[in-house]
Design an enzyme around this catalytic site. Structure first.
Site, PDB file in Angstrom:
ATOM      1  N   TRP A 432     -87.338  78.294 -67.019  1.00  0.00           N
ATOM      2  CA  TRP A 432     -86.760  78.179 -65.674  1.00  0.00           C
ATOM      3  C   TRP A 432     -87.846  78.279 -64.606  1.00  0.00           C
ATOM      4  O   TRP A 432     -87.965  77.421 -63.738  1.00  0.00           O
ATOM      5  CB  TRP A 432     -85.715  79.273 -65.436  1.00  0.00           C
ATOM      6  CG  TRP A 432     -84.981  79.100 -64.132  1.00  0.00           C
ATOM      7  CD1 TRP A 432     -83.778  78.491 -63.948  1.00  0.00           C
ATOM      8  CD2 TRP A 432     -85.421  79.505 -62.820  1.00  0.00           C
ATOM      9  NE1 TRP A 432     -83.431  78.488 -62.605  1.00  0.00           N
ATOM     10  CE2 TRP A 432     -84.420  79.117 -61.893  1.00  0.00           C
ATOM     11  CE3 TRP A 432     -86.551  80.169 -62.344  1.00  0.00           C
ATOM     12  CZ2 TRP A 432     -84.533  79.363 -60.523  1.00  0.00           C
ATOM     13  CZ3 TRP A 432     -86.663  80.420 -60.972  1.00  0.00           C
ATOM     14  CH2 TRP A 432     -85.661  80.019 -60.080  1.00  0.00           C
ATOM     15  N   TYR A 436     -89.174  75.257 -62.217  1.00  0.00           N
ATOM     16  CA  TYR A 436     -88.968  75.387 -60.769  1.00  0.00           C
ATOM     17  C   TYR A 436     -90.290  75.206 -60.019  1.00  0.00           C
ATOM     18  O   TYR A 436     -90.346  74.513 -58.994  1.00  0.00           O
ATOM     19  CB  TYR A 436     -88.367  76.755 -60.467  1.00  0.00           C
ATOM     20  CG  TYR A 436     -88.052  76.981 -59.000  1.00  0.00           C
ATOM     21  CD1 TYR A 436     -86.935  76.403 -58.411  1.00  0.00           C
ATOM     22  CD2 TYR A 436     -88.871  77.786 -58.214  1.00  0.00           C
ATOM     23  CE1 TYR A 436     -86.639  76.618 -57.071  1.00  0.00           C
ATOM     24  CE2 TYR A 436     -88.587  78.018 -56.880  1.00  0.00           C
ATOM     25  CZ  TYR A 436     -87.470  77.428 -56.306  1.00  0.00           C
ATOM     26  OH  TYR A 436     -87.191  77.640 -54.985  1.00  0.00           O
ATOM     27  N   ASP A 452     -79.701  77.202 -65.370  1.00  0.00           N
ATOM     28  CA  ASP A 452     -79.573  77.877 -64.080  1.00  0.00           C
ATOM     29  C   ASP A 452     -78.107  78.201 -63.792  1.00  0.00           C
ATOM     30  O   ASP A 452     -77.214  77.374 -64.022  1.00  0.00           O
ATOM     31  CB  ASP A 452     -80.147  76.976 -62.985  1.00  0.00           C
ATOM     32  CG  ASP A 452     -80.068  77.600 -61.612  1.00  0.00           C
ATOM     33  OD1 ASP A 452     -80.907  78.461 -61.314  1.00  0.00           O
ATOM     34  OD2 ASP A 452     -79.166  77.217 -60.839  1.00  0.00           O
TER      35      ASP A 452
END
Length: 499
Positions: A432, A436, A452
């Site tokens: 994640w 990102y 997410d």
């Protein structure tokens, strides 16, 4: 490769969607223009097409004074592509050639100067020196028209090696001397104040100590939506959104700056307060990145709108943009701060880091009082002082250390795959966070976050299966614009929670 007939039709229809994608040189006048130039369309036999302003200049054309082709949005191709040419173009736009030379550019990319030159000539028709020289001339013109700096200082601030080289280049590119360009800009500015059309002026006069200019972009562009995204995440002391103006500090190669960005119709009004005018090129590049101003929203909407699930969102909010960053290192630190906490909590923690380790500005603007802490500073302090759980203290310290010593690179020319892989080698950094950072710090338009929580809620709001495997499978139809689809999905989650 350019399709000459398609290009000529775009010129004939004055299609602004192609501005920055190609340039047209008119052999009968010796000038080059953007496709949307309002001048009479040249005869087909008198027009040539070029992939960059630098290539047109190399062919002997000077910039049109009417359409100002040097102020067009950049080509969206360099945002999408991840090969060496695209990485080189992003670094050149950030001013790396002016600061480090062609050798420094090639070294950052891991290529020889000869290989790099050949690649750029094949792709854009000009080598790194010619591309940097074209950019230098635009920086110089901006300084001439928006500041009262002496012309000699402008020459060196823009990156020229001598005043003679500066004068020769300006005459070649613009068909005018630096003094004549400054005089003409003053007359145009005076005309706008007495009833002329201010929107015809590509750059605006500003007070001493600042540079004001207009940053062009393609339409449609939901800049107000992007502002809302940034406002919710604004770090106290570093960023603020007041009305429709985004203001923040920026750490640049020669000193800090404060930038203000305010959307208007077809462009963004930028006010840049620089410590050193040599940083103008880098400041403009970073302003464009944070607002995604080189994107092609029409191409994105065409793909995303073809999915029945996303079509209502695309139609309701055309031109969704991808929020970028002015500093990849800062975004990586903020990515760690945001792990397993709410957006509001991450913002509060970041504000505490700024107070403890940020550098105060000599001249604060509004509530912008500090620059974000540099990774060298964060890597040198005891991680136990960071206001977060012990495991994330260690992760934050290790991220800062690897960014500081170059083991992880997040500059505009970084290899996206390598950067994501290197981030995931750090204990505490998972898919994640690395994805990102890849999306926002490196501007990758094709990132999705299937695990997410906001994506889960957004997919449910869209009537789609929220399980990560199903989300990942469905997102394939949004390629190569999954990052933009992610913004729509997050918006769907926000709207659902508000109703």
């Amino acid at each position: 490769m350019l399709d000459d007939e398609l290009c000529y039709r775009a010129v004939g229809s004055r299609d602004s969607r192609f501005d920055g994608i190609f340039y047209s040189g008119v052999t009968s006048t010796g000038i080059y223009c953007r496709p949307s130039c309002p001048a009479r369309t040249p005869k087909r036999e008198n027009i040539r097409f070029y992939r960059s302003a630098a290539e047109a200049q190399s062919a002997g054309f000077r910039a049109c004074r009417r359409c100002r082709p040097d102020t067009t949005p950049g080509s969206p191709e360099w945002n999408v592509r991840a090969d060496v040419t695209a990485r080189a173009m992003r670094l050149i736009a950030d001013g790396v050639v002016d600061r480090e030379g062609v050798h420094g550019l090639a070294d950052r990319l891991g290529y020889s100067e000869r290989q790099l030159h050949r690649s750029l000539v094949d792709e854009v028709g000009a080598g790194p020196l010619r591309l940097a020289r074209s950019q230098r001339s635009h920086t110089a013109r901006t300084l001439l028209e928006t500041t009262t700096l002496p012309i000699t200082e402008i020459a060196f601030a823009a990156g020229f090696a001598s005043v003679r080289q500066f004068n020769d280049t300006m005459r070649e590119v613009y068909g005018s001397t630096p003094t004549a360009l400054r005089t003409r800009a003053a007359k145009v500015a005076g005309k706008s104040r007495t009833g002329g059309r201010a929107e015809d002026i590509a750059v605006c006069q500003g007070p001493a100590g600042t540079v004001q200019l207009r940053l062009a972009h393609r339409r449609p562009a939901d800049i107000l939506g992007l502002l809302q995204f940034l406002a919710v995440r604004a770090v106290p002391g570093v960023e603020e959104v007041v009305g429709t103006t985004y203001r923040r500090s920026v750490s640049l190669p020669h000193g800090p700056a404060v930038v203000e960005l305010t959307p208007a119709t077809g462009w963004v009004h930028a006010v840049i307060r620089l410590t050193d005018p040599r940083d103008l090129t880098a400041a403009v590049a970073r302003c464009r990145r944070v607002f995604d101003l080189d994107a092609d929203p029409g191409a994105v909407d065409a793909v995303l709108g073809s999915d029945p699930a996303l079509r209502p969102l695309v139609e309701a909010t055309p031109g969704t943009l991808l929020p970028g960053t002015v500093d990849g290192h800062e975004l990586a630190i903020r990515g760690v701060l945001g792990q397993q906490v709410s957006v509001a909590a991450a913002r509060t923690i970041a504000g505490r880091l700024v107070v403890a380790h940020g550098k105060p500005l000599d001249a604060p603007v509004g509530t912008v009082t500090h620059t974000f802490p540099h990774v060298d500073e964060l890597a040198s302090v005891d991680p136990a002082t960071f206001p977060m759980p012990r495991s994330r203290q260690r992760t934050l310290h290790e991220v800062a250390a690897r960014l500081a010593d170059g083991r992880v690179r997040l500059d505009p020319g970084a290899d996206r795959d390598a950067a994501e892989r290197e981030l995931q080698e750090i204990p505490g950094i998972g898919p994640w966070t690395s994805s990102y950072v890849r999306m926002r710090a490196l501007g990758d338009p094709d990132v999705f976050l299937p695990t997410d929580l906001g994506v889960k809620h957004g997919m449910q709001a869209l009537g789609l299966e929220p399980a990560p495997n199903a989300v990942a499978e469905h997102s394939q139809r949004w390629r190569p614009w999954r990052s933009y689809a992610l913004m729509h999905v997050w918006a769907a989650a926000t709207n659902a929670s508000a109703t």
